[in-house]
Enzyme design. Structure first.
Site, PDB file in Angstrom:
ATOM      1  N   GLN A 101     -11.096   7.463 -31.405  1.00 38.29           N
ATOM      2  CA  GLN A 101     -11.392   8.629 -32.240  1.00 38.29           C
ATOM      3  C   GLN A 101     -11.927   8.202 -33.606  1.00 38.29           C
ATOM      4  OE1 GLN A 101     -11.079  11.521 -30.822  1.00 38.29           O
ATOM      5  NE2 GLN A 101     -11.650  12.851 -32.531  1.00 38.29           N
ATOM      6  N   THR A 122       6.758   1.814 -13.840  1.00 42.79           N
ATOM      7  CA  THR A 122       6.082   2.885 -14.567  1.00 42.79           C
ATOM      8  C   THR A 122       6.961   3.417 -15.702  1.00 42.79           C
ATOM      9  OG1 THR A 122       7.003   4.585 -13.114  1.00 42.79           O
ATOM     10  CG2 THR A 122       4.891   3.592 -12.446  1.00 42.79           C
ATOM     11  N   SER A 123       6.355   4.217 -16.568  1.00 44.50           N
ATOM     12  CA  SER A 123       7.135   4.844 -17.642  1.00 44.50           C
ATOM     13  C   SER A 123       8.269   5.680 -17.067  1.00 44.50           C
ATOM     14  CB  SER A 123       6.231   5.718 -18.509  1.00 44.50           C
ATOM     15  OG  SER A 123       5.343   4.926 -19.275  1.00 44.50           O
ATOM     16  N   GLU A 145       4.792  -3.313 -13.569  1.00 47.77           N
ATOM     17  CA  GLU A 145       6.174  -3.790 -13.749  1.00 47.77           C
ATOM     18  C   GLU A 145       7.140  -2.656 -14.074  1.00 47.77           C
ATOM     19  OE1 GLU A 145       7.013  -7.513 -15.421  1.00 47.77           O
ATOM     20  OE2 GLU A 145       4.957  -8.229 -15.312  1.00 47.77           O
ATOM     21  N   PRO A 175       0.807  -1.228   0.000  1.00 52.34           N
ATOM     22  CA  PRO A 175       0.000   0.000   0.000  1.00 52.34           C
ATOM     23  C   PRO A 175       0.837   1.274   0.000  1.00 52.34           C
ATOM     24  CG  PRO A 175      -0.949  -1.595   1.503  1.00 52.34           C
ATOM     25  CD  PRO A 175       0.355  -2.178   1.038  1.00 52.34           C
TER      26      PRO A 175
END
Length: 380
Positions: free
Chosen positions: A336, A365-366, A363, A128
Site C-alpha cells: 500500500q 496453520t493459524s 508447520e 494429498p
C-alpha cells in the site's frame, strides 16, 4: 531479562547480512521469476556452517543455540523468503528429526554430510489428503524380511526434488492411527521412490517443492528412525521447534517490508513532499514496527525456553501465530505504501506479499496454532 543479542550472535547476524547483500539480494528476483533453486548459494551456506546450525560439533555442525538459529533465519528471510525456508526446513525438520531420534548408526552415516551441505535433508509428513489432520495419513510401511515395504505419496515436500535424504512418515499399524506412525530414512535414487516437482506456486517460488511417490520402496530396518509407532509423538516435538524458525522467518519477511517501505517513503514525493511526511503512512509504518518487535520478542521467548530445556510448545505456537499474521499485515501495508509500484515485480514488497502467506499455513496453520494455544490454556 535480556532483550539484546549477545556479541557473538551479533557478529553471526552481521556475517549473514553481508553474505545476503552480496550473494542473495542481486539474484533473488531472478530466482523467483524462474522458479530456480539457487544450488550454488545453498552450497555456500553449507560452507558457512548454516546448514548444520543445530548439529553438535562432533558430528560436523555449528551447535548454535535456538536464539541464534532464529536470528539467522530472520536475517536470511529479510532478503529472500525462499532461501530462508530452505535453510529453516533443512535444519529444523529433516536434520532435526534424524538428529533427535535417529540411531547412532544413522547419525554417524548421514549427519556430517547433511551438516556440511553436501546432502540436503527433507521431511515428508503431509499427504494429498492429509495436512493439518496428520493422523489421517494413508502411506503405509509393511514388514518384509529384515525391513519394510513403503507405499503411498507425500505432498508439498520442501527440498522434494533437490533433497538427498528424506525422513518419511508412514503407518506401520493403520488401526492405531497416530499411534501407528513410524519414520524411515530414504535416499534419493532408491528403487520405487519418485520425485515430482510442483510449479506455479503463489510465493516461495525458488524454494523447491515436490510430491514424493512411494511404490514398493524397500527400506532396511536399520533405516528406521525411533521406535515403531512412536513417530507421531516425535513429530509433535519437531513441529514445536520448527514453529520457532517459521516465526523468525515471518519476522524477517515483515522486517523487509518495513525497511523497504521506510526507504521508499523518504524518496517518493507527492504533493510536493516525501510521502513519509504524511500521517496516514507514518501510522502504517509505526504499526508495522510495533507488531514486528512484538513478534520477535514472542519468537525469542520460545527460543530461550527451548534452550533452557523448559516446556515451550505454547510459546512457540503463540510466536508462530502472531508473527505470521503480523507479517501478512506488514506486507499488505508495504504494498500500500508503495502504491502502484508495489503491485509490480520490480519492488521487493511484491515478492514479500506473495511469500508471506505460506507462513500462516506451513508447520501448522493459524487455525491449528489457535487450537494448540487453547488446549494448553484449558489444561492449566
Amino acid at each position: 531479562m535480556n532483550f539484546e543479542l549477545n556479541e557473538s550472535q551479533q557478529k553471526l547476524v552481521s556475517m549473514v547480512r553481508d553474505f545476503c547483500v552480496r550473494e542473495v539480494k542481486p539474484h533473488a528476483m531472478e530466482w523467483d521469476r524462474d522458479e530456480s533453486f539457487p544450488r550454488e548459494v545453498v552450497a555456500h551456506l553449507g560452507e558457512l556452517g548454516l546448514l548444520g546450525m543445530t548439529v553438535p560439533e562432533e558430528l560436523g555442525g555449528s551447535a548454535l543455540d535456538t536464539v541464534s538459529v532464529a536470528a539467522v533465519i530472520e536475517e536470511i528471510a529479510r532478503w529472500d523468503g525462499s532461501l530462508a525456508l530452505t535453510v529453516a526446513s533443512h535444519n529444523g525438520l529433516g536434520t532435526s528429526h534424524l538428529l533427535r531420534f535417529g540411531s547412532d548408526q544413522l547419525k554417524q552415516k548421514f549427519i556430517p554430510d547433511i551438516a556440511a551441505g553436501k546432502k540436503l535433508a527433507a521431511w515428508a509428513l503431509t499427504e494429498p489428503g492429509s495436512g493439518s489432520d496428520a493422523a489421517g495419513m494413508r502411506s503405509t510401511a509393511v514388514r518384509k524380511d529384515k525391513g519394510w515395504v513403503l507405499n503411498g505419496s507425500k505432498m508439498f515436500i520442501t527440498q522434494g526434488t533437490v533433497g538427498d535424504v528424506f525422513v518419511v512418515l508412514c503407518l506401520t499399524d493403520p488401526a492405531l492411527r497416530q499411534k501407528g506412525v513410524t519414520a524411515f530414512l530414504l535416499e534419493k535414487g532408491m528403487p520405487g521412490l519418485s520425485q515430482r516437482p510442483l510449479h506455479g506456486k503463489l510465493g516461495m517460488r525458488s524454494s523447491d517443492t515436490a510430491e514424493l511417490v512411494l511404490e514398493d520402496v524397500f527400506v532396511e530396518d536399520w533405516r528406521r528412525i525411533g521406535a515403531v509407532g512412536g513417530a507421531f509423538i516425535d513429530t509433535l516435538k519437531i513441529l514445536d521447534k520448527g514453529r520457532i524458525t517459521i516465526g523468525a522467518l515471518s519476522v524477517g519477511l515483515g522486517r523487509g517490508a518495513l525497511e523497504e517501505s521506510v526507504a521508499y517513503s523518504k524518496d517518493r514525493k507527492a504533493f510536493g513532499k516525501p510521502i513519509g511526511d504524511f500521517q496516514a503512512l507514518r501510522w502504517m509504518m509505526a504499526d508495522m514496527a510495533t507488531e514486528l518487535d512484538a513478534a520477535r520478542l514472542l519468537v525469542h521467548r520460545a527460543a530461550v525456553l527451548c534452550d533452557l530445556g523448559k516446556p515451550y510448545g505454547l510459546e512457540a505456537a503463540m510466536g508462530k501465530l502472531f508473527a505470521s499474521e503480523a507479517c501478512c499485515r506488514a506486507a499488505a501495508n508495504g504494498v500500500q505504501i508503495h502504491g502502484g509500484y508495489g503491485f509490480t515485480r520490480e519492488f521487493l514488497v511484491e515478492r514479500i506479499y506473495r511469500d508471506v502467506k505460506l507462513c500462516t499455513i506451513g508447520e501448522g496453520t493459524s487455525e491449528i496454532q489457535r487450537l494448540v494455544i487453547a488446549r494448553e490454556l484449558l489444561k492449566a
